[in-house]
Structures are given as structure tokens and as C-alpha cells.
Design a protein around this motif. Structure first.
Motif, PDB file in Angstrom:
ATOM      1  N   PRO A 144     -10.606   7.285  -0.271  1.00  0.00           N
ATOM      2  CA  PRO A 144     -10.267   5.920   0.138  1.00  0.00           C
ATOM      3  C   PRO A 144      -8.969   5.413  -0.484  1.00  0.00           C
ATOM      4  O   PRO A 144      -8.233   4.648   0.152  1.00  0.00           O
ATOM      5  N   LEU A 145      -8.674   5.833  -1.713  1.00  0.00           N
ATOM      6  CA  LEU A 145      -7.414   5.427  -2.333  1.00  0.00           C
ATOM      7  C   LEU A 145      -6.228   5.932  -1.511  1.00  0.00           C
ATOM      8  O   LEU A 145      -5.283   5.203  -1.231  1.00  0.00           O
ATOM      9  N   MET A 146      -6.289   7.191  -1.118  1.00  0.00           N
ATOM     10  CA  MET A 146      -5.203   7.755  -0.342  1.00  0.00           C
ATOM     11  C   MET A 146      -5.101   7.069   1.010  1.00  0.00           C
ATOM     12  O   MET A 146      -3.993   6.804   1.501  1.00  0.00           O
ATOM     13  N   GLN A 147      -6.244   6.778   1.629  1.00  0.00           N
ATOM     14  CA  GLN A 147      -6.234   6.055   2.899  1.00  0.00           C
ATOM     15  C   GLN A 147      -5.624   4.666   2.712  1.00  0.00           C
ATOM     16  O   GLN A 147      -4.856   4.190   3.557  1.00  0.00           O
ATOM     17  N   GLY A 148      -5.967   4.015   1.608  1.00  0.00           N
ATOM     18  CA  GLY A 148      -5.432   2.682   1.349  1.00  0.00           C
ATOM     19  C   GLY A 148      -3.927   2.695   1.178  1.00  0.00           C
ATOM     20  O   GLY A 148      -3.222   1.820   1.696  1.00  0.00           O
ATOM     21  N   VAL A 149      -3.411   3.687   0.453  1.00  0.00           N
ATOM     22  CA  VAL A 149      -1.966   3.798   0.284  1.00  0.00           C
ATOM     23  C   VAL A 149      -1.300   4.036   1.639  1.00  0.00           C
ATOM     24  O   VAL A 149      -0.311   3.384   1.997  1.00  0.00           O
ATOM     25  N   ALA A 150      -1.849   4.978   2.413  1.00  0.00           N
ATOM     26  CA  ALA A 150      -1.256   5.304   3.709  1.00  0.00           C
ATOM     27  C   ALA A 150      -1.271   4.098   4.642  1.00  0.00           C
ATOM     28  O   ALA A 150      -0.293   3.835   5.355  1.00  0.00           O
ATOM     29  N   ARG A 151      -2.366   3.365   4.643  1.00  0.00           N
ATOM     30  CA  ARG A 151      -2.484   2.196   5.520  1.00  0.00           C
ATOM     31  C   ARG A 151      -1.460   1.125   5.119  1.00  0.00           C
ATOM     32  O   ARG A 151      -0.820   0.500   5.974  1.00  0.00           O
ATOM     33  N   THR A 152      -1.286   0.918   3.822  1.00  0.00           N
ATOM     34  CA  THR A 152      -0.330  -0.088   3.343  1.00  0.00           C
ATOM     35  C   THR A 152       1.102   0.323   3.674  1.00  0.00           C
ATOM     36  O   THR A 152       1.916  -0.513   4.097  1.00  0.00           O
ATOM     37  N   VAL A 153       1.422   1.604   3.497  1.00  0.00           N
ATOM     38  CA  VAL A 153       2.767   2.078   3.821  1.00  0.00           C
ATOM     39  C   VAL A 153       3.021   1.982   5.320  1.00  0.00           C
ATOM     40  O   VAL A 153       4.105   1.579   5.758  1.00  0.00           O
ATOM     41  N   ALA A 154       2.018   2.330   6.129  1.00  0.00           N
ATOM     42  CA  ALA A 154       2.180   2.239   7.585  1.00  0.00           C
ATOM     43  C   ALA A 154       2.439   0.797   8.011  1.00  0.00           C
ATOM     44  O   ALA A 154       3.283   0.534   8.878  1.00  0.00           O
ATOM     45  N   ALA A 155       1.728  -0.137   7.401  1.00  0.00           N
ATOM     46  CA  ALA A 155       1.939  -1.552   7.728  1.00  0.00           C
ATOM     47  C   ALA A 155       3.349  -1.989   7.352  1.00  0.00           C
ATOM     48  O   ALA A 155       3.999  -2.755   8.079  1.00  0.00           O
ATOM     49  N   ALA A 156       3.847  -1.494   6.205  1.00  0.00           N
ATOM     50  CA  ALA A 156       5.212  -1.838   5.792  1.00  0.00           C
ATOM     51  C   ALA A 156       6.244  -1.261   6.756  1.00  0.00           C
ATOM     52  O   ALA A 156       7.240  -1.914   7.084  1.00  0.00           O
ATOM     53  N   LEU A 157       6.008  -0.032   7.214  1.00  0.00           N
ATOM     54  CA  LEU A 157       6.915   0.571   8.188  1.00  0.00           C
ATOM     55  C   LEU A 157       6.942  -0.242   9.480  1.00  0.00           C
ATOM     56  O   LEU A 157       8.008  -0.515  10.039  1.00  0.00           O
ATOM     57  N   GLU A 158       5.774  -0.613   9.953  1.00  0.00           N
ATOM     58  CA  GLU A 158       5.689  -1.393  11.189  1.00  0.00           C
ATOM     59  C   GLU A 158       6.396  -2.742  11.032  1.00  0.00           C
ATOM     60  O   GLU A 158       7.148  -3.176  11.909  1.00  0.00           O
ATOM     61  N   GLU A 159       6.162  -3.391   9.900  1.00  0.00           N
ATOM     62  CA  GLU A 159       6.782  -4.695   9.664  1.00  0.00           C
ATOM     63  C   GLU A 159       8.308  -4.579   9.618  1.00  0.00           C
ATOM     64  O   GLU A 159       9.029  -5.377  10.229  1.00  0.00           O
ATOM     65  N   ALA A 160       8.807  -3.569   8.894  1.00  0.00           N
ATOM     66  CA  ALA A 160      10.255  -3.397   8.778  1.00  0.00           C
ATOM     67  C   ALA A 160      10.877  -3.063  10.127  1.00  0.00           C
ATOM     68  O   ALA A 160      11.968  -3.543  10.462  1.00  0.00           O
ATOM     69  N   ALA A 161      10.186  -2.245  10.916  1.00  0.00           N
ATOM     70  CA  ALA A 161      10.705  -1.884  12.234  1.00  0.00           C
ATOM     71  C   ALA A 161      10.741  -3.091  13.159  1.00  0.00           C
ATOM     72  O   ALA A 161      11.662  -3.249  13.970  1.00  0.00           O
ATOM     73  N   THR A 162       9.743  -3.947  13.058  1.00  0.00           N
ATOM     74  CA  THR A 162       9.686  -5.133  13.909  1.00  0.00           C
ATOM     75  C   THR A 162      10.885  -6.037  13.682  1.00  0.00           C
ATOM     76  O   THR A 162      11.451  -6.610  14.620  1.00  0.00           O
TER      77      THR A 162
END
Length: 893
Positions: A144-162
């Protein structure tokens, strides 16, 4: 040779359609596939050239990155960091990129790019460190820790791209993508599937056998199966395109037959064609016979090189398809300026290599960096040295990368990965093992990069195995490396007894224990014995595991290490309750006293101590519930749940909610139980991926919704949930949860059967399989529950003899072992009384009914609140039936 682009019209049109969709807010994924040298990278460059805009739409913003062939699969988050840095440059970016992602950094680069990761990574670092160094944290918290990191990074990528408008991430050579970055992409692709976003992924994938990456291929296949991505596969150029290449390469007239000859010879393979064009004479033709493969043609280009130049080129090729002049100089023992000049002249005159920008983590950014003209040329140059010469060159490159007087821990992670790789290829096993083990720990602890750490720890184990038996500290290092590997993979031990994976795990655990014993390190021996016991629990079941866990407790007492003793007592006590609840509870209380009496375990507010405290509270809470101390259990479990809800590292929240839901059911609060189970399911679903505890919570929720008091829609939904839970359990296969979920599934089937013979047969088969399985694994609680349920099924089917036999067998086992966890003694007694009263044992049934009433009364006496006590006695259907002398099953089928 200058790069040119021809043809690929249909692929360009498909790319334009993809870009138009992204620009219109309907982003997605486009994968361009092709064998080595087929023009995949050239097509990606053409698509992104000059910020190419789709016809009739706004221009897309392109962000490009490339996976590195040499270290890509171990370079955790490498491409993701490059993409994020391009989208949202952080403060002091140049400094951070020079430093890399060393654990010596106060602010790792990933955190500087995604500040929301800071609190999570800070706390998680300490948890992982404790799990690896002294196994007292829950190992299943890592995934779950790794999933949490990946999910947070993915959200940051999406936000920056937007913020940038329509954005396309171009990622080439995805076959070498590291698992951490792949997990980020998986979260992004799921978002693209659920939402319409002006955001796309353009991915390049080599498909030749030498570039195969099973994990990446599997993920891409799943995306394609679900319709989440489109693919374009490149094949050879048509004859017209070959003719275009000839015309672009040669300004004058060419022989009329040349394009056809080249097309037939090369089958339109772009690299083969361009290599042949290098042999064009002034009259526009190629004299003499052409080789029938590209290899001899490329080697012909090397024949005329000066031997000293060729030696430098071979050294560069040994470093990789991309190399730098400083490393080549260091490995060849020549002056950096001399080497730089020779390589520069080579790139200008022969065209075999071309200058490229340095990697962000390059040690000497002022050095010249080069890339071979193509991968086939790189391979041909590598073949210019023997295997022994290659090993020696790899050793010199490792030394050049390490540098004189440099602390290797200060080097960027990619450089350290390079050094480890070259030591390995040089077969310097001692140096390779030290570098691999250090990196595995560093990636696990500082970067949440468990997949990459696992790969490196496997490499370390293999390297240490190759050392001579007499090598200094070999056994100590081997035990530690295997311990690290097993600690990193424990959350994914999902193997059925007797399988190859089970045998492999047992072999690793046995090898680690034997090596630790030979080393004479008492603490390490106790830890590896404890780990061996955990392995046996997953591979063989309870009984073999208990012997090892008991031995671990004894060894931990002898070595007087409080952390190891606490972990051993907690593990042994928790498993012993499944065989002897009272004895297991006593061991748990010993662990609690050790915790309370030892300041090193108890004091402080860092996450490590918090996890120890939560684990202790949770385990004791559920054991007290199983023993009938409902008030004490509720206090502990409620406290645990509240703490976990506010804790960033709350991976054990679904477990705690499961125990609390069971307690609510036992106290007549089924509505609260349903709420708790729904919260637990939502939590796991937000993490992503299958989970054994999600399956357990789903099955328990299904049972509550199957009650007669529920409406038709909820009862119908309960069957769907039960089937989902069982499918997920088959996928995850946690040996202690499998029989529990299977029993719950069977109970739901029985509750909904309404006399349907086929449904009762299904429930019977499920319980029969549990009985067969538990006879091998020693999961007594699930065996007793299955015996009780099977006897009731037989009764409904009209087989009185079988019903009474199994009911008596359930009682016999219960009398032998006493109360068991996750099993209410009064329920087993009551159902046996109902079965025997309906068959041939009225007097026996009366005695069992009396015992059931005594158990209920004893538990009620331990409840202090009159309101809670009354609810326990009158609002719990089972207790009401026991006290009223009712029965739950009809006497005939």
C-alpha cells in the motif's frame, strides 16, 4: 549519417488522430511498436518535431523522456522525475539533479517535485527501515505504501499537465521502464479511462526478443485487452520509401535498379537500408556483392578504423549505447583531452557516433557524451572484444565511474546502479554483491522502490552465492541478503502449498537460516528463524510454522535483543491463538509486558514506535474479543481504528475495521458492522490492486447482507459480493484467509439456497474443500467452522447420519483445543445441538445447548454497561435463539 524520415504515412495519420483527440480533451494511450532499427524512435521524433499540431486543433505540449537500457528497470522513478521536472521545474533543480536521490539528501528530488509526498515518505522510510532491520512492523504495509506513492505522483503529473494545456508525454523504449514508474503510468491510464482529459501517453516499445520485458508487456496487453490503448506496429519500408531514402542520401542520379535491389535485400529494414547507402559510389550505384545481413555490412565500416580509435570505441560500447568521454578516458588510461579529441573527430568524419546532451545525473557534465548511430552498430562494436576482454573492460569502467577519493554513497543513484552493473558484468562478485545489497536497501528505504530493491537484492544473493565458501563474512552477507529479499517480498507471498513458488520460498528461508547459524551471529539467527516460520505459515500452514516461531522466541530470549524478542513473541502469540486461544493470549500479554517495560520499544513518537504500539493493540484487541472480553476488546479496537484513520501510514486500517466489524456483530450492532466493512472496502479499493483483506471484508459484508432480515435487493447483492470475494481470494491466496473466505462464501450460498439442491451441493463442495485443505495446513478454526457448516448442509439435504457425525466431530475438535479466534464457541455448540436434536441425540443436544447458554452468560457478565449487555443478549439473533431454545435449521431437506 544524417537521420532522415520517409513514408510511415498511415502511422503519421494515426498519430495525428491521437493528437486531435488529446487536444479535444479525450486523451488516451498510443503505443508504437517495432523491432530494433525499424524506425520507432524516428517516428516518435517526427510526431513531436517542432511541437507538431494536429490539423484543425490547438498545438499539443510535448514532454519527452527515455528509459535507459543499461539501468532503466532499476532506475526507480527515473523517467517520471524527468517528466515532472520538465512540467514543473523545482527550485534549485540543477543542484538536486547533480545530487541524485541519495539517502543523504534532506529533500529527495521526487519530494521536491511532489511536495505532498514529504510526510508520507518521511514516515514510511522509518517503517521500512524497521521492517528490514528488526521485523516488528507489519510487512504487508509495503505494497500500500508503494501504491500510495504512485497514486500521489500520478496525481501530480496530471495536475502539472493540466496547467500546460493539451499535453502528450512521449516515453521511448518503455520495455526498459522501471516498475515504480510503470505503477505511476497504470494510475494515469486508469484516470484516462475514467475521465476525459486533454492528456495523452505516446509510448515507444521495442519488440525484438532481446528487449522483452515481461512485466511491461503484460501491462500493455492488459491495457489493450480493456481497450485502454491503441497500438501501431512498424514493419519494413515499401519500395517507394526505400527509393525516397536513396534520393535523400545521394544528390546525383542513381542506378534505376538500385531501390528495387535494396528493397529486396533488406526487406525494407530502415537501418539495413541506411547502412547499405553508406557504400554508394559517386555514380549512384553499389559495386560488388552486398552482404545478406546487416551485421557484416556494419563490421565492414569498422575495418578501416585506426586500432587506437577502435579501442576507444569498444570501451565506449562497453559502457553502453550512450557513453561519455571522461569514463572512456578513465577506463583506457589516456588523457581526457586526447580521448575527447579523437572521439570528436570520429563523430565528424565517420559518423559512427553522434554527440548527445549529458544525462542530468552525469558526473562530469563538461565531458562529451555520445550515442551510437544505432543499436545494431553498438552490438557490432561490442563483438570486437572477447568475453575475457569485455570483463576486464567492465572492471575498468566500474573503477572509472567510482572515481578516486569519492564516497560512493554520495554518487547519484543511477551512477551507483551503473557501477553495480559493471562489477556484475566483470564477474567481480564481491564488489558486485556489496554494491547491489547497498543499493537494494537504499532504494527500499529512501525511495519506496520495492520492486527495484527486490531485483537488486536477488542479484546480491546470486553474487554472494558465487563467492568461495571461505570468503570473509560470506555466510553473514548471504543471510542478510536473503533476509532483505524475503522481507521485501513478504507482502506478495501468495503461493499454494507444494507449488514451485512455495518450494523456492522455503529454500531461500532455509538457506538464510543455515547461513546465519554458520556465521555465529545470534541476533541474525533468531531473525532468520522467525522469517523461516513466517514462510512456512504461507507455504505449509500453521503446524510447521508454530515450531519455527517457537524456536525463534527461544533464540530471541538467548540473544537478549528486545526488538527481535518482541517481534518473535508477537508473531508466535498471534499464530498460536489459532490453535490454542488461551495460550496464544498469554504469549501476547508477554509481548505487551515487554513493550511496556522496555523504553527503547515504548518511548518516543516516531512512526516506528507508533506501528509497534498499533500492532500490539490490534493483536491484543482481537484476541480479547475471541476470548469473550468484549468491553476490553472494543476499547482497544476502537482506539486502533481512530489512530489508523489519522495516520498517513494506515495500511492496517482494513484489518482493524474487520476485527471491529466482527465485534459489532457479536454485540448486536450489525448496522455499525456494515458501515465499518464498507469503509474498509473503500480504503482498499482506493489503494488499487487485489487484496486478501479486501476479499475477507467483502465476504463478511456479503454474509451480513444475506440475513433473512434484509430486503430482496440486499440479499441478491450478497451473492454477487460473495462470488467477488472468492475470486479475489483465489487471486491473492493468503493461506490463513483462504478457508475463512471460502466458509463465508458457503454460508452465503446456504442462506440464500431456499432448499435448492444445486445450491446446497455447491455449498457442500466448498466446505469439503476447506476440510481437505485444513487437514494439511492446520487451520483448526476454519476446520471447526467447516465441520459445523457441513453438518447443517447435510441436515438440509436430508442426510441425518452424516449431519450428526460431522456435528460431533466439530465438538470433539473444539473440546480438544478450546476457544478459537474468529470462531464463536457458542455458535458451534448451538448448531451442533440443533443438528443432534433433529437426528438421534436429544440428550446430547440438551447438554450442548446448556453449554452454549453458559458461554453466552459468561460473556454477558463481562460486559459492564447494562445497555450493551441487554443488546448482547436480546439483539444478537444467535444469542436470542440460544437463550430461547430456538433452532436455525429445518429438520428435513
Amino acid at each position: 549519417m544524417a537521420a532522415v524520415f520517409v513514408d510511415r504515412t498511415e502511422h503519421i495519420e494515426a498519430s495525428d488522430a491521437f493528437l486531435r483527440a488529446v487536444a479535444g480533451g479525450a486523451g488516451g494511450v498510443l503505443v508504437v511498436r517495432g523491432e530494433q532499427g525499424m524506425g520507432k524512435s524516428a517516428l516518435l521524433r517526427e510526431v513531436t518535431r517542432n511541437g507538431r499540431a494536429p490539423r484543425g486543433g490547438p498545438e499539443c505540449h510535448f514532454v519527452q523522456a527515455r528509459c535507459i537500457d543499461r539501468i532503466g528497470t532499476n532506475n526507480a522513478y527515473g523517467p517520471v522525475i524527468d517528466i515532472l521536472a520538465a512540467l514543473r521545474p523545482p527550485p534549485r533543480r540543477s543542484l538536486l539533479r547533480r545530487l541524485g536521490r541519495s539517502t543523504r539528501q534532506a529533500a529527495p528530488e521526487l519530494v521536491s517535485l511532489v511536495p505532498a509526498l514529504g510526510p508520507l515518505l518521511k514516515a514510511a522510510t522509518q517503517i521500512v527501515q524497521t521492517t528490514i532491520d528488526s521485523p516488528s512492523a507489519q510487512p504487508d504495509s509495503m505494497a500500500p505504501l508503494m501504491q500510495g506513492v504512485a497514486r500521489t505522483v500520478a496525481a501530480a503529473l496530471e495536475e502539472a499537465a493540466t496547467v500546460c494545456g493539451p499535453t502528450v508525454i512521449v516515453l521511448d523504449d518503455i520495455q526498459w521502464l522501471d516498475p515504480s514508474s510503470l505503477l505511476v503510468l497504470e494510475h494515469l491510464v486508469e484516470r484516462l479511462h475514467r475521465e476525459e482529459l486533454a492528456f495523452g501517453l505516446l509510448l515507444g516499445q521495442r519488440t525484438d526478443p532481446g528487449a522483452d520485458s515481461g512485466v511491461v508487456c503484460d501491462v500493455l496487453a492488459q491495457w489493450e485487452l480493456h481497450g485502454w490503448c491503441s497500438t501501431r506496429t512498424l514493419t519494413g519500408l515499401p519500395q517507394e520509401a526505400v527509393a525516397d531514402l536513396v534520393r535523400q542520401h545521394h544528390a546525383g542520379p542513381v542506378a534505376p535498379s538500385l531501390p528495387a535491389r535494396l528493397s529486396e535485400l533488406t526487406k525494407g529494414h530502415p537501418v539495413f537500408v541506411t547502412q547499405c547507402l553508406g557504400m554508394l559510389s559517386a555514380d549512384g550505384d553499389i559495386r560488388g556483392p552486398l552482404p545478406d545481413a546487416v551485421g557484416p555490412l556494419i563490421r565492414r565500416r569498422l575495418d578501416g578504423l585506426d586500432p587506437e580509435i577502435l579501442e576507444l570505441l569498444v570501451t565506449g560500447a562497453t559502457q553502453g549505447e550512450t557513453f561519455d568521454s571522461a569514463v572512456v578516458a578513465g577506463a583506457s588510461g589516456q588523457a581526457p583531452g586526447v580521448v575527447a579529441g579523437r572521439l570528436h573527430r570520429l563523430s565528424r568524419r565517420q559518423g559512427l557516433i553522434r554527440a548527445v546532451p549529458p544525462h542530468p545525473w552525469a558526473q562530469d557534465p563538461s565531458a562529451d557524451h555520445y550515442r551510437f548511430e544505432n543499436a545494431l552498430l553498438h552490438m557490432a562494436v561490442l563483438d570486437e572484444q572477447s568475453a575475457g576482454q569485455a570483463r576486464e573492460t567492465h572492471a575498468r569502467i566500474a573503477a572509472a565511474l567510482s572515481g578516486e577519493g569519492t564516497d560512493r554513497d554520495d554518487l547519484p543513484i543511477p551512477v551507483q546502479l551503473e557501477i553495480a552493473r559493471h562489477h556484475h558484468l566483470a564477474q567481480r562478485w564481491d564488489d558486485a554483491a556489496r554494491a547491489q545489497f547497498t543499493l537494494a536497501r537504499k532504494l527500499a528505504v529512501s525511495g519506496m522502490s520495492f520492486s527495484e530493491a527486490e531485483a537488486l537484492s536477488r542479484q546480491a544473493v546470486e553474487s554472494i552465492r558465487r563467492l568461495p565458501p571461505t570468503a570473509a563474512d560470506r555466510d553473514l552477507r548471504l543471510a542478510r541478503a536473503i533476509e532483505l529479499l524475503l522481507s521485501l517480498t513478504e507482502a506478495r507471498w501468495q503461493c499454494r502449498p507444494g507449488t514451485a513458488q512455495a518450494r523456492d520460498l522455503e529454500g531461500q528461508a532455509r538457506e538464510a537460516e543455515e547461513a546465519a547459524r554458520r556465521s555465529g551471529d545470534a541476533v541474525l539467527t533468531a531473525r532468520t528463524v522467525l522469517l523461516h516460520g513466517r514462510v512456512l505459515l504461507h507455504t505449509r500452514g500453521l503446524w510447521p510454522s508454530l515450531d519455527k516461531l517457537r524456536e525463534a522466541v527461544e533464540l530471541a530470549r538467548e540473544c537478549a535483543d528486545p526488538a527481535v524478542l518482541f517481534a518473535a513473541l508477537s508473531s508466535y502469540g498471534g499464530q498460536l491463538t489459532k490453535q490454542d486461544l488461551a495460550a496464544g493470549l498469554q504469549v501476547q500479554l508477554q509481548a505487551e509486558r515487554l513493550f511496556e517495560d522496555n523504553p527503547d520499544l515504548r518511548e518516543g513518537d516516531d512512526p516506528v514506535r507508533q506501528v509497534r504500539n498499533q500492532s500490539r493493540e490490534l493483536q491484543l484487541g482481537v484476541n480479547l474479543f475471541d476470548a469473550g472480553y468484549l468491553d476490553q476488546a472494543r476499547n482497544r479496537l476502537t482506539r486502533c481504528v481512530e489512530q489508523l484513520r489519522s495516520d498517513p501510514l494506515n495500511a492496517n486500517l482494513p484489518n482493524a475495521l474487520n476485527y471491529l466489524a466482527q465485534l459489532y456483530v457479536a454485540m448486536g450492532l450489525e448496522g455499525d458492522a456494515v458501515t465499518a466493512l464498507c469503509e474498509a472496502r473503500d480504503f482498499d479499493e482506493a489503494q488499487g490492486g487485489p487484496s486478501g483483506w479486501h476479499a475477507y471484508n467483502t465476504a463478511l459484508l456479503a454474509l451480513l447482507l444475506s440475513r433473512d432480515s434484509r430486503g430482496p435487493e440486499e440479499r441478491s447483492r450478497s451473492r454477487v459480493l460473495a462470488e467477488e470475494a472468492w475470486r479475489e481470494t483465489e487471486q491473492t491466496w493468503l493461506v490463513d484467509l483462504v478457508p475463512i473466505v471460502r466458509n463465508l462464501y458457503a454460508e452465503v450460498v446456504v442462506a440464500l439456497a431456499d432448499g435448492d439442491a444445486a445450491e446446497l451441493d455447491l455449498a457442500g463442495r466448498l466446505t469439503d474443500e476447506t476440510l481437505r485443505e485444513t487437514s494439511q495446513t492446520g487451520m483448526v478454526r476454519s476446520e471447526v467452522a467447516a465441520l459445523s457448516l457441513r453438518s447443517r448442509i447435510h441436515l438440509r439435504q436430508g442426510d441425518a447420519a452424516a449431519a450428526s457425525r460431522l456435528a460431533r466431530q466439530a465438538i470433539t475438535v473444539l473440546e480438544e483445543v478450546g476457544d478459537l479466534p474468529a470462531l464463536r464457541t457458542e455458535e458451534v455448540l448451538h448448531h451442533a445441538a440443533v443438528v443432534l436434536r433433529a437426528t438421534d441425540g436429544a440428550a446430547e443436544a440438551d447438554e450442548l445447548a446448556r453449554q452454549a447458554r453458559e458461554v453466552v452468560a459468561r460473556k454477558a457478565d463481562l460486559i459492564h454497561s447494562p445497555t450493551d449487555r441487554h443488546r448482547f443478549l436480546r439483539d444478537v439473533p444467535l444469542n436470542r435463539e440460544i437463550l430461547d431454545g430456538g433452532r436455525t435449521d429445518p429438520p428435513t431437506g
